[in-house]
Design a protein around this motif. Structure first.
Motif, PDB file in Angstrom:
ATOM      1  N   ARG A  64     -19.752  -5.591  57.179  1.00  0.00           N
ATOM      2  CA  ARG A  64     -20.424  -7.497  56.868  1.00  0.00           C
ATOM      3  C   ARG A  64     -21.673  -7.356  57.611  1.00  0.00           C
ATOM      4  NH1 ARG A  64     -22.427  -9.317  61.473  1.00  0.00           N
ATOM      5  NH2 ARG A  64     -22.279  -7.558  62.614  1.00  0.00           N
ATOM      6  N   ARG A  65     -22.295  -6.139  57.546  1.00  0.00           N
ATOM      7  CA  ARG A  65     -23.968  -6.340  57.889  1.00  0.00           C
ATOM      8  C   ARG A  65     -24.526  -5.480  56.474  1.00  0.00           C
ATOM      9  NH1 ARG A  65     -26.248  -2.910  60.870  1.00  0.00           N
ATOM     10  NH2 ARG A  65     -24.724  -1.165  60.962  1.00  0.00           N
ATOM     11  N   ARG A  67     -22.756  -6.249  53.611  1.00  0.00           N
ATOM     12  CA  ARG A  67     -22.283  -7.729  52.341  1.00  0.00           C
ATOM     13  C   ARG A  67     -23.664  -8.748  52.864  1.00  0.00           C
ATOM     14  NH1 ARG A  67     -17.282  -8.656  54.073  1.00  0.00           N
ATOM     15  NH2 ARG A  67     -17.913 -10.215  55.699  1.00  0.00           N
ATOM     16  N   GLN A  68     -24.011  -8.669  53.660  1.00  0.00           N
ATOM     17  CA  GLN A  68     -25.175  -9.842  54.495  1.00  0.00           C
ATOM     18  C   GLN A  68     -26.495  -9.061  53.750  1.00  0.00           C
ATOM     19  OE1 GLN A  68     -23.379 -11.752  58.124  1.00  0.00           O
ATOM     20  NE2 GLN A  68     -21.600 -12.127  56.921  1.00  0.00           N
ATOM     21  N   GLU A  70     -27.759  -7.059  55.984  1.00  0.00           N
ATOM     22  CA  GLU A  70     -28.518  -6.830  57.403  1.00  0.00           C
ATOM     23  C   GLU A  70     -28.703  -5.345  57.927  1.00  0.00           C
ATOM     24  OE1 GLU A  70     -26.025  -9.584  59.788  1.00  0.00           O
ATOM     25  OE2 GLU A  70     -26.830 -11.007  59.230  1.00  0.00           O
ATOM     26  N   ARG A  85     -28.787  -7.925  46.391  1.00  0.00           N
ATOM     27  CA  ARG A  85     -27.973  -8.731  46.517  1.00  0.00           C
ATOM     28  C   ARG A  85     -26.732  -7.890  45.299  1.00  0.00           C
ATOM     29  NH1 ARG A  85     -24.012 -10.178  48.988  1.00  0.00           N
ATOM     30  NH2 ARG A  85     -25.584 -11.519  50.312  1.00  0.00           N
TER      31      ARG A  85
END
Length: 300
Positions: A64-65, A67-68, A70, A85
């Motif tokens: 998640r981190r 992909r975002q 972060e 990205r």
């Protein structure tokens, strides 16, 4: 038919200071087509790998981190790439390439990915130009779907497959074999099921003798029904990061031994290209091209 994963995204999202070693993703397909080793029909363009498949191996929080976008500055620094990205999209397409190649290998006996071999990616972090681990994702997918019962990962890149070793440390259905430079990156080595550290400067004869001493015995001992081959060409004497002493002929014989063992034992195999950092791009492309030539000769 030999099926090969390749996408234009393999080369283009990378920052300018990483462009030289990554030119192989553009030049290698062109060389193989030019010399007639393959045709356009051999190539397939993989789809991005789905989140659910990625989370079979990588911790959902890390994915998640990533992909975002972060990740912390320290985490980004360890990957070696500025996070973007485009870079994440590139990575999940490469992951899809190896997973899809595994399905083709089950059908045809052998398949390849022009990229991949991202063996420094752990369950919860990326390192060394690797954000996600393609061989681990493809191996886990085969196991989860009942398409393989015992996987052998043959990692002959000059750098230890530390991420792969960590991912499968408690998984008896995956045997990790890494033959690598003992004094090379990573400084801290993980524990593969079998590690063979090599001295700096080792040449063709001694290298191949060691490989002959270990790999055929592993086929007998492990009895794999699927093999993933990380065939980095940073073992060449010309490699800026490798510290070993192999010639092109020695690297080709390395690949021949692996592929012939798979063919003789009727074990499907996927080859991912791994690293290569020679000063001349022609040395990188030629060494990788030899792997594709051997695949055609041995399997097709």
């Amino acid at each position: 038919m030999l099926k090969i994963a390749w996408s234009p995204e393999y080369a283009h999202p990378l920052p300018e200071n990483h462009r030289f070693p990554m030119l192989k993703y553009e030049l290698l397909p062109e060389q193989l087509l030019y010399e007639g080793t393959v045709t356009q029909e051999n190539f397939f363009q993989p789809a991005p790998l789905a989140d659910a498949v990625i989370e079979r191996v990588h911790e959902p929080g890390y994915w998640r981190r990533l992909r975002q976008l972060e990740l912390s500055p320290s985490e980004v620094r360890k990957t070696g790439f500025p996070l973007s990205r485009e870079l994440v999209n590139r990575e999940i397409i490469i992951m899809g390439g190896t997973v899809e190649a595994a399905a083709y290998a089950l059908e045809f006996g052998m398949a390849m990915n022009i990229a991949g071999g991202t063996h420094h990616a752990f369950t919860d972090r990326g390192e060394g130009f690797c954000l996600l681990n393609d061989n681990a994702l493809a191996a886990q997918s085969l196991l989860d779907e009942g398409k393989a019962q015992q996987v052998l990962i043959v990692d002959l890149d000059v750098h230890q497959g530390n991420g792969t070793a960590q991912i499968f440390a408690e998984e008896p259905r995956v045997f990790t074999f890494s033959m690598h430079g003992g004094n090379n990156y990573p400084l801290h080595k993980e524990t593969s099921d079998l590690d063979v550290p090599l001295p700096d400067g080792i040449g063709d004869a001694a290298y191949l003798q060691l490989l002959h001493a270990h790999l055929p015995a592993l086929f007998d001992r492990v009895a794999p029904d699927f093999v993933f081959f990380q065939c980095g060409v940073d073992v060449l004497a010309t490699d800026k990061l490798g510290k070993l002493g192999l010639t092109h002929a020695g690297c080709k014989e390395r690949d021949r031994l692996v592929l012939e063992l798979c063919h003789q034992n009727r074990v499907p195999v996927v080859a991912s290209m791994g690293g290569g950092y020679s000063t001349r791009i022609a040395d990188i492309v030629e060494a990788h091209a030899n792997t594709f030539r051997l695949a055609q000769q041995i399997f097709f």
